[in-house]
Design an enzyme around this catalytic site. Structure first.
Site, mmCIF file in Angstrom:
data_model
loop_
_atom_site.group_PDB
_atom_site.id
_atom_site.type_symbol
_atom_site.label_atom_id
_atom_site.label_comp_id
_atom_site.label_asym_id
_atom_site.label_seq_id
_atom_site.Cartn_x
_atom_site.Cartn_y
_atom_site.Cartn_z
ATOM 1 N N GLY A 27 0.790 -1.240 0.000
ATOM 2 C CA GLY A 27 0.000 0.000 0.000
ATOM 3 C C GLY A 27 0.816 1.280 0.000
ATOM 4 N N SER A 28 2.040 1.245 -0.505
ATOM 5 C CA SER A 28 2.824 2.490 -0.506
ATOM 6 C C SER A 28 2.240 3.496 -1.500
ATOM 7 C CB SER A 28 4.306 2.215 -0.797
ATOM 8 O OG SER A 28 4.503 1.901 -2.151
ATOM 9 N N ARG A 106 -5.103 -8.515 -9.144
ATOM 10 C CA ARG A 106 -6.087 -9.343 -9.841
ATOM 11 C C ARG A 106 -6.574 -8.618 -11.073
ATOM 12 N NH1 ARG A 106 -8.525 -13.485 -6.961
ATOM 13 N NH2 ARG A 106 -7.448 -13.654 -4.967
ATOM 14 N N HIS A 124 1.639 1.305 -12.883
ATOM 15 C CA HIS A 124 2.372 0.099 -13.271
ATOM 16 C C HIS A 124 3.874 0.392 -13.238
ATOM 17 C CE1 HIS A 124 3.019 -3.777 -15.136
ATOM 18 N NE2 HIS A 124 3.887 -3.194 -15.957
ATOM 19 N N ASP A 160 -2.866 -4.160 -18.544
ATOM 20 C CA ASP A 160 -2.034 -2.948 -18.590
ATOM 21 C C ASP A 160 -2.004 -2.318 -19.985
ATOM 22 O OD1 ASP A 160 -1.389 -3.306 -15.859
ATOM 23 O OD2 ASP A 160 0.183 -4.725 -16.395
HETATM 24 C C1 GAR Z 1 3.813 -1.159 -7.189
HETATM 25 O O1 GAR Z 1 5.128 -1.185 -7.673
HETATM 26 C C2 GAR Z 1 2.824 -1.161 -8.330
HETATM 27 O O2 GAR Z 1 3.253 -0.415 -9.431
HETATM 28 C C3 GAR Z 1 2.799 -2.630 -8.669
HETATM 29 O O3 GAR Z 1 2.785 -3.282 -7.435
HETATM 30 C C4 GAR Z 1 3.461 -2.481 -6.486
HETATM 31 C C5 GAR Z 1 2.548 -2.255 -5.312
HETATM 32 O O4 GAR Z 1 3.211 -1.565 -4.298
HETATM 33 N N1 GAR Z 1 1.654 -2.966 -9.449
HETATM 34 C C6 GAR Z 1 1.688 -3.871 -10.410
HETATM 35 O O5 GAR Z 1 2.672 -4.524 -10.687
HETATM 36 C C7 GAR Z 1 0.374 -4.071 -11.145
HETATM 37 N N2 GAR Z 1 0.586 -4.796 -12.359
HETATM 38 P P1 GAR Z 1 2.396 -0.831 -3.166
HETATM 39 O O6 GAR Z 1 1.406 -1.857 -2.603
HETATM 40 O O7 GAR Z 1 3.440 -0.453 -2.149
HETATM 41 O O8 GAR Z 1 1.707 0.352 -3.767
#
Ligand code: GAR
Length: 218
Positions: A27-28, A106, A124, A160
């Site tokens: 969740g950053s 998902r 992304h 995406d």
């Molecule tokens: C982030 O790097 C986001 O871009 C990626 O997952 C991570 C979640 O981090 N998303 C994907 O790869 C979606 N295809 P977070 O939970 O700290 O925001």
């Protein structure tokens, strides 16, 4: 949902757009959105955070911020359509106007996307259309890319593939690991995602086919 005489998502002065965030993990990016709101850089309200994982750190971040945190259990639903309908019910209940995916791992069903067409954003960790899907940073390293980055985009039915709003590039260094590259990209994600959401809030994003035109601010 919606009110007579007003387009969905179009705000009258002083109102803040009601945002629902879907997140599966740390969740950053959610935190970057909440911080941008607190700093006055984003005129939105995160009214609910929905996760497909009960232990997602994103749910704790939501609670700490005073936003509703809801776990929707995929195992309680027979198929993806039913799971998405359950998420839609939560978003509807909270009168969500814009859905932001923030590390939501998902694929959304066409039914979900139709319900929020052009009102779902994603972040992304690659320069799309390079390296879509999972482990984008690992893909960039394995391919030998010299530059990678982050993309904020609208969500459509593909993986995406939706129209791109903002991108930021970072170098891929010779001694990068997946972790160091991910950290460099993440710092950019945290900058461009709240900015892209604010552009949406201001009504400045115009989708023309695959392209997103960013209108001048007033
Ligand atoms: C982030 O790097 C986001 O871009 C990626 O997952 C991570 C979640 O981090 N998303 C994907 O790869 C979606 N295809 P977070 O939970 O700290 O925001």
């Amino acid at each position: 949902m919606g009110e007579p005489g007003r387009e969905r998502g179009q705000k009258t002065r002083g109102e803040h757009l009601r945002v629902g965030v879907l997140a599966s993990g740390r969740g950053s990016n959610l935190q970057a959105i909440l911080d941008a709101i607190d700093a006055g850089r984003l005129a939105a309200r995160v009214v609910v955070v929905v996760s497909d994982r009960a232990d997602a750190q994103a749910l704790d971040r939501a609670r700490r911020h005073g936003a509703k945190a809801v776990f929707v259990d995929p195992r309680q639903h027979p198929d993806r359509e039913a799971f998405d309908r359950a998420m839609l019910a939560v978003l509807d209940e909270h009168k969500v106007e814009l859905v932001c995916l923030a590390g939501f791992m998902r694929l959304l069903t066409p039914g979900f996307i139709a319900a929020y067409r052009h009102r779902i954003l994603n972040i992304h960790p690659a320069l799309l259309p390079s390296f879509p899907g999972l482990h984008a940073q690992r893909q960039a390293l394995a391919y030998g890319a010299k530059i990678s980055g982050a993309t904020a985009h609208f969500v459509d039915e593909g993986v995406d593939t939706g129209p791109i709003i903002l991108q930021a590039a970072v170098p891929v260094l010779d001694d990068d690991t997946e972790e160091t590259l991910s950290a460099r990209i993440l710092a950019e994600e945290h900058k461009i995602y709240p900015r892209a959401i604010q552009l949406f809030v201001e009504g400045r994003l115009e989708i023309q086919g695959r392209r997103v035109i960013i209108r001048e601010g007033s």
